[in-house]
Design an enzyme around this catalytic site. Structure first.
Site, PDB file in Angstrom:
ATOM      1  N   LYS A 138       0.782  -1.237   0.000  1.00 17.52           N
ATOM      2  CA  LYS A 138       0.000   0.000   0.000  1.00 17.52           C
ATOM      3  C   LYS A 138       0.812   1.284   0.000  1.00 17.52           C
ATOM      4  O   LYS A 138       0.244   2.362   0.024  1.00 17.52           O
ATOM      5  CB  LYS A 138      -0.985   0.044   1.182  1.00 17.52           C
ATOM      6  CG  LYS A 138      -2.059  -1.004   1.109  1.00 17.52           C
ATOM      7  CD  LYS A 138      -3.050  -0.834   2.225  1.00 17.52           C
ATOM      8  CE  LYS A 138      -3.771   0.478   2.058  1.00 17.52           C
ATOM      9  NZ  LYS A 138      -4.888   0.656   2.927  1.00 17.52           N
ATOM     10  N   ASP A 139       2.129   1.207  -0.017  1.00 14.04           N
ATOM     11  CA  ASP A 139       2.920   2.437   0.034  1.00 14.04           C
ATOM     12  C   ASP A 139       4.246   2.265  -0.710  1.00 14.04           C
ATOM     13  O   ASP A 139       5.296   2.691  -0.242  1.00 14.04           O
ATOM     14  CB  ASP A 139       3.165   2.830   1.492  1.00 14.04           C
ATOM     15  CG  ASP A 139       3.618   4.273   1.652  1.00 14.04           C
ATOM     16  OD1 ASP A 139       3.370   5.078   0.737  1.00 14.04           O
ATOM     17  OD2 ASP A 139       4.222   4.584   2.686  1.00 14.04           O
ATOM     18  N   LEU A 140       4.180   1.639  -1.874  1.00 12.43           N
ATOM     19  CA  LEU A 140       5.402   1.416  -2.646  1.00 12.43           C
ATOM     20  C   LEU A 140       5.803   2.687  -3.381  1.00 12.43           C
ATOM     21  O   LEU A 140       5.040   3.219  -4.175  1.00 12.43           O
ATOM     22  CB  LEU A 140       5.188   0.299  -3.671  1.00 12.43           C
ATOM     23  CG  LEU A 140       5.103  -1.109  -3.126  1.00 12.43           C
ATOM     24  CD1 LEU A 140       4.731  -2.069  -4.236  1.00 12.43           C
ATOM     25  CD2 LEU A 140       6.414  -1.511  -2.491  1.00 12.43           C
ATOM     26  N   THR A 159       1.434   9.319  -1.774  1.00 17.49           N
ATOM     27  CA  THR A 159       1.956   8.473  -2.844  1.00 17.49           C
ATOM     28  C   THR A 159       0.957   8.326  -3.989  1.00 17.49           C
ATOM     29  O   THR A 159       0.987   7.342  -4.716  1.00 17.49           O
ATOM     30  CB  THR A 159       2.340   7.090  -2.290  1.00 17.49           C
ATOM     31  OG1 THR A 159       1.202   6.520  -1.659  1.00 17.49           O
ATOM     32  CG2 THR A 159       3.483   7.190  -1.308  1.00 17.49           C
ATOM     33  N   ASN A 214      10.827   3.841  -0.250  1.00 18.17           N
ATOM     34  CA  ASN A 214      10.587   2.632   0.538  1.00 18.17           C
ATOM     35  C   ASN A 214      11.266   1.399  -0.042  1.00 18.17           C
ATOM     36  O   ASN A 214      10.971   0.281   0.361  1.00 18.17           O
ATOM     37  CB  ASN A 214       9.080   2.371   0.676  1.00 18.17           C
ATOM     38  CG  ASN A 214       8.430   3.339   1.632  1.00 18.17           C
ATOM     39  OD1 ASN A 214       9.109   3.970   2.433  1.00 18.17           O
ATOM     40  ND2 ASN A 214       7.128   3.468   1.555  1.00 18.17           N
TER      41      ASN A 214
END
Length: 86
Positions: A17-19, A52, A23
């Site tokens: 959910k936060d690529l 993002t 990260n």
């Protein structure tokens, strides 16, 4: 390595959910995923991080497997172009 890491998450029922490029860490020629604070079990995924948005699949509101894969595509574009998306 990145694709394999995401595949491993998905096989275990988890979406990151936060690529994004901040990260993805590289240590001794090995890719590591970071910041799992937004990660969810696939059945529970639903909240979007507006930080993002460029990495999100525009066709989906819910962040599921396809959206992580879309984010990988954006990351590959960023790597090949040397530019941040959008």
């Amino acid at each position: 390595q990145l694709s394999n890491a995401i595949n491993c998450l998905h096989e275990n029922g988890i979406v990151h959910k936060d690529l994004h490029s901040n990260n993805i860490l590289i240590h001794q020629n090995s890719i590591k995923l970071a910041d799992f604070s937004l990660s969810k079990r696939i059945k529970d995924a639903g909240q979007i991080s507006f930080e993002t948005v460029p990495y999100l699949d525009p066709e989906q509101i819910k962040k599921q497997k396809k959206s992580d894969i879309y984010s990988i595509g954006v990351l590959f574009w960023e790597l090949s172009s040397g530019k941040k998306p959008f």
